[in-house]
Every structure is written in structure tokens, then in C-alpha cells.
Design a protein around this motif. Structure first.
Motif, mmCIF file in Angstrom:
data_model
loop_
_atom_site.group_PDB
_atom_site.id
_atom_site.type_symbol
_atom_site.label_atom_id
_atom_site.label_comp_id
_atom_site.label_asym_id
_atom_site.label_seq_id
_atom_site.Cartn_x
_atom_site.Cartn_y
_atom_site.Cartn_z
ATOM 1 N N GLY A 1 1.180 -1.120 0.149
ATOM 2 C CA GLY A 1 0.364 -0.216 -0.012
ATOM 3 C C GLY A 1 0.929 1.085 0.205
ATOM 4 N N SER B 1 0.567 4.284 2.795
ATOM 5 C CA SER B 1 -0.112 4.827 3.917
ATOM 6 C C SER B 1 0.898 5.403 4.778
ATOM 7 C CB SER B 1 -0.145 3.564 4.938
ATOM 8 O OG SER B 1 -1.384 2.715 4.645
ATOM 9 N N GLY B 2 1.170 6.418 6.030
ATOM 10 C CA GLY B 2 2.101 6.897 7.002
ATOM 11 C C GLY B 2 3.745 6.254 6.237
ATOM 12 N N ARG C 1 5.092 6.914 2.893
ATOM 13 C CA ARG C 1 5.026 8.696 2.544
ATOM 14 C C ARG C 1 6.215 8.775 3.515
ATOM 15 N NH1 ARG C 1 0.774 10.246 0.489
ATOM 16 N NH2 ARG C 1 -1.408 9.144 0.414
ATOM 17 N N SER D 1 2.862 -1.368 -5.015
ATOM 18 C CA SER D 1 3.258 -0.521 -4.431
ATOM 19 C C SER D 1 2.628 0.640 -5.320
ATOM 20 C CB SER D 1 3.831 -0.349 -3.273
ATOM 21 O OG SER D 1 3.570 1.228 -2.509
ATOM 22 N N ALA E 1 -7.324 8.229 9.760
ATOM 23 C CA ALA E 1 -7.196 7.030 10.075
ATOM 24 C C ALA E 1 -7.523 6.388 9.348
ATOM 25 C CB ALA E 1 -6.543 7.008 11.360
ATOM 26 N N ASN E 2 -6.831 4.652 9.096
ATOM 27 C CA ASN E 2 -7.230 4.146 8.951
ATOM 28 C C ASN E 2 -8.816 3.540 9.821
ATOM 29 O OD1 ASN E 2 -5.496 3.099 6.320
ATOM 30 N ND2 ASN E 2 -4.228 2.458 7.609
ATOM 31 N N LYS F 1 -7.440 3.116 16.229
ATOM 32 C CA LYS F 1 -7.394 4.248 16.156
ATOM 33 C C LYS F 1 -8.402 5.435 16.849
ATOM 34 C CE LYS F 1 -4.246 4.421 13.041
ATOM 35 N NZ LYS F 1 -2.789 4.680 12.973
ATOM 36 N N GLY G 1 -11.975 8.411 6.034
ATOM 37 C CA GLY G 1 -10.845 6.615 6.450
ATOM 38 C C GLY G 1 -11.419 5.643 6.798
ATOM 39 N N LYS H 1 -12.309 7.463 2.287
ATOM 40 C CA LYS H 1 -10.920 7.240 2.891
ATOM 41 C C LYS H 1 -10.664 8.948 1.666
ATOM 42 C CE LYS H 1 -6.609 4.778 1.344
ATOM 43 N NZ LYS H 1 -6.003 4.862 3.240
ATOM 44 N N THR I 1 -7.632 11.265 -0.513
ATOM 45 C CA THR I 1 -6.771 11.045 -1.488
ATOM 46 C C THR I 1 -6.320 12.735 -1.308
ATOM 47 O OG1 THR I 1 -7.954 11.651 -3.131
ATOM 48 C CG2 THR I 1 -6.832 9.528 -2.997
#
Length: 345
Positions: free
Chosen positions: A11, A13-14, A17, A41, A178-179, A184, A209, A232, A234
């Protein structure tokens, strides 16, 4: 210096990134770079925009172990759980040293291969004090270093910001991004919204999310007009620009990169006193902290920030200073010092 970064997540995600941000900064610093990444990815396409970075597509940690991949590399930098095994095999086969950046505050696995992979690393990096503590419990003799992640900045579309503002006109907009996993703390946010529904009808909550807990959370929020599930996103830059406050009441958290991102964007933040969050939120200085699971505290702090302009301005000033201290330019220099220590050891 030639660094081989490894991130085998599928994926984006954080952690991915953060990997990308560090590679981009090191490219500007003149590094030679290799990136071993999962072909599924989105990180692959992002890396293709960096001419200095050679990309090695690797679908599994048992693949792509030719000597040529790391023949000119000084060091391997691991960024997620599966990648540590790739680095271990490359080290055992070709004697290339590696360091590991761990991003989660969970206790380390007791499996023999995992323990061997951590033990063979030249240094273990934790994003927060809590992660370093967990590393120390399992590997007390390792070289342990705390290096916080750096905030990622996102593009902002003024048209989309205006659309969000128009949709929630007259509202104090609180976001939780967040997911949707149980840890969370979305349940805490929803309960805080319930407590504020009658007393503060101008406060609106947007949950950004998706994930396996979403259906349960939607059930919890049934009947609350001050909570909307937005799915979610973007375009986080647009939401940061449109919102008035970010909340992140996780029960556990490695550091909370979204908190740093919100700080960079000029938002006040509220988090839980859990995991690495207290490393970046100084209560009453760079944000507010609640006890994990305490919806009453969360509701009170949200109301305080919504009603007190001076408090909000004070927290924004502190959050900007915290984000600046974690800027990628500083993080990259800290990693460079660590690389040099490992290489010359």
C-alpha cells in the motif's frame, strides 16, 4: 554515500510516505540511492520521478538477492516489517550492514527469525520514546536511536477547500483522519461528538478513512447529525486547509504522523497520552492530550479550542514550532550521522 532503502508494503500509507520523503531529501543532498519496493505499491510510481534512485521491484523478501543490487551500497535502510528479512538475507549473503526504522509501538515478535533480523542490525531506530522502549526490552544490547518521522506536506486545491467550507458553512470543523482500526480511537471521537451534540451544535465532526471497523462505528454514530463519514481521502491537504482542528485519540500509536502533518498545515491538535503521541504533543503547548478512551476530556478540549481564539492561536504557534523541529532537513542529517557511524564502525 549510496543507501539502499527497502519497503515491501503493497500500500501507500504513512510509512511509505515517510520512506519517500526521506529518499527525496537524500536525492537533493547528492546521495546515490537504490529502493527495493513492492511492485504493487504506488510508491513505485512516486520513486520513478527521482532520477538518482534505482528501483528494484521485489514482490517478496525471499526474492531479488543478487550481489549486484547492493554491490556499491554502503548500507541498507529498512522501513517496514517484511523488509527486515530482505535486509537480513542480503547481509548474510553479501555482508552489507543494515539499520531498521521501526514505526509501531507494539511489543516485538518472539519468532526466531524476527529476533535474528533485529539482532543482526547495526542500529535500531524508533520514531518515539515508546518504540525505543519496546526495542530495548527485546534487544537491550543493540545500538538504539530515536529519530521522529517528518511531516509530509500535501498539495492544496483552493477550489476543493472552498467546496468543503461551503458544505460545512458556519461550522467549527473537526477532523479525525486514519484507517478505521479499533486502536485508532474513532469510538472516542464519536462519543465526544455525542456529548457536544446539544451544547455545541456548531461543532461538526468529519471522520476521514475507511476500514473494517467502519460499519460498527457507523452504528455507534447513528442518529448523530454532527458526525459524517467521508471515506478514505486522497486530498488531505484540502482537508487540513479547510478544518479547524484535528483529533487523534488513539489507544496506541507509534508516533502519529498525521498529527505532525496537521501541525505543519497550521491546525491545533488533540491526541491521546498513548504510544509516541506525547513525544510530539506537549500538553497545553503544542496541543492537548487526553487519557486514552476519555471522551469527556476530548469533548471539553474541543469545546475550549472552538470557543477560545487566544487558546487556539497559542496551540497553533506551538504546533508550528514542533513541526519545524521534525522537518525532513533535520531528520535527514540525523540519519546521515547514524549512517556514518555504522559505515565507519
Amino acid at each position: 554515500m549510496h543507501i539502499c532503502h527497502v519497503n515491501l508494503a503493497s500500500g501507500f500509507s504513512g510509512g511509505e510516505r515517510q520512506t519517500l520523503t526521506l529518499i527525496q531529501q537524500q536525492a537533493q543532498m547528492g546521495y546515490q540511492l537504490t529502493a527495493v519496493v513492492n511492485p504493487k505499491s504506488p510508491l513505485v510510481d512516486e520513486l520513478r520521478a527521482i532520477p538518482q534512485c534505482q528501483i528494484v521491484l521485489c514482490p517478496h523478501y525471499t526474492r531479488q538477492h543478487g550481489r549486484s543490487i547492493t554491490a556499491t551500497c554502503d548500507l541498507i535502510h529498512v522501513h517496514e516489517g517484511r523488509a527486515i528479512y530482505w535486509a537480513l538475507f542480503q547481509h548474510l549473503l553479501h555482508r552489507v550492514p543494515y539499520i531498521v526504522t521501526r514505526r509501531i509501538d507494539n511489543p516485538l515478535k518472539k519468532k526466531w527469525l524476527s529476533q535474528l533480523a533485529y539482532r543482526k542490525a547495526s542500529a535500531l531506530v524508533g520514531l518515539s520514546s515508546e518504540i525505543v522502549h519496546q526495542l530495548e526490552k527485546r534487544h537491550p544490547d543493540a545500538k538504539l536511536v530515536k529519530i521522529p518521522s517528518s511531516p509530509v506536506t500535501y498539495p492544496v486545491s483552493q477550489d476543493k477547500v472552498e467546496q468543503i467550507n461551503a458544505h460545512f458553512r458556519g461550522k467549527f470543523l473537526v477532523i479525525h483522519a486514519a484507517n478505521m482500526y479499533a486502536h485508532k480511537g474513532f469510538d472516542v471521537t464519536i462519543e465526544a461528538a455525542r456529548l457536544l451534540a446539544d451544547t455545541s451544535p456548531d461543532i461538526q465532526f468529519c471522520l476521514l478513512g475507511d476500514g473494517k471497523e467502519r460499519a460498527s462505528l457507523e452504528g455507534q454514530a447513528q442518529g448523530l447529525t454532527n458526525v459524517q463519514f467521508m471515506g478514505k481521502q486522497t486530498n488531505m491537504g484540502d482537508w487540513f486547509a479547510a478544518a479547524d482542528l484535528l483529533v487523534h485519540p488513539s489507544y496506541t500509536e507509534g508516533l502519529g504522523s498525521v498529527i505532525l502533518e496537521a501541525m505543519t498545515a497550521g491546525l491545533p491538535v488533540i491526541g491521546a497520552r498513548a504510544g509516541g503521541i506525547p513525544d510530539i504533543i506537549g500538553h497545553g503547548v503544542t496541543g492537548h492530550l487526553i487519557e486514552p478512551g476519555n471522551a469527556n476530556q476530548l469533548a471539553q478540549y474541543i469545546a475550549d479550542i472552538a470557543q477560545q481564539d487566544a487558546l487556539r492561536a497559542h496551540l497553533i504557534k506551538g504546533s508550528h514550532q514542533q513541526a519545524a523541529a521534525c522537518d525532513i532537513s533535520q531528520t535527514a542529517i540525523t540519519y546521515q550521522d547514524l549512517y556514518q557511524q555504522v559505515i565507519t564502525h
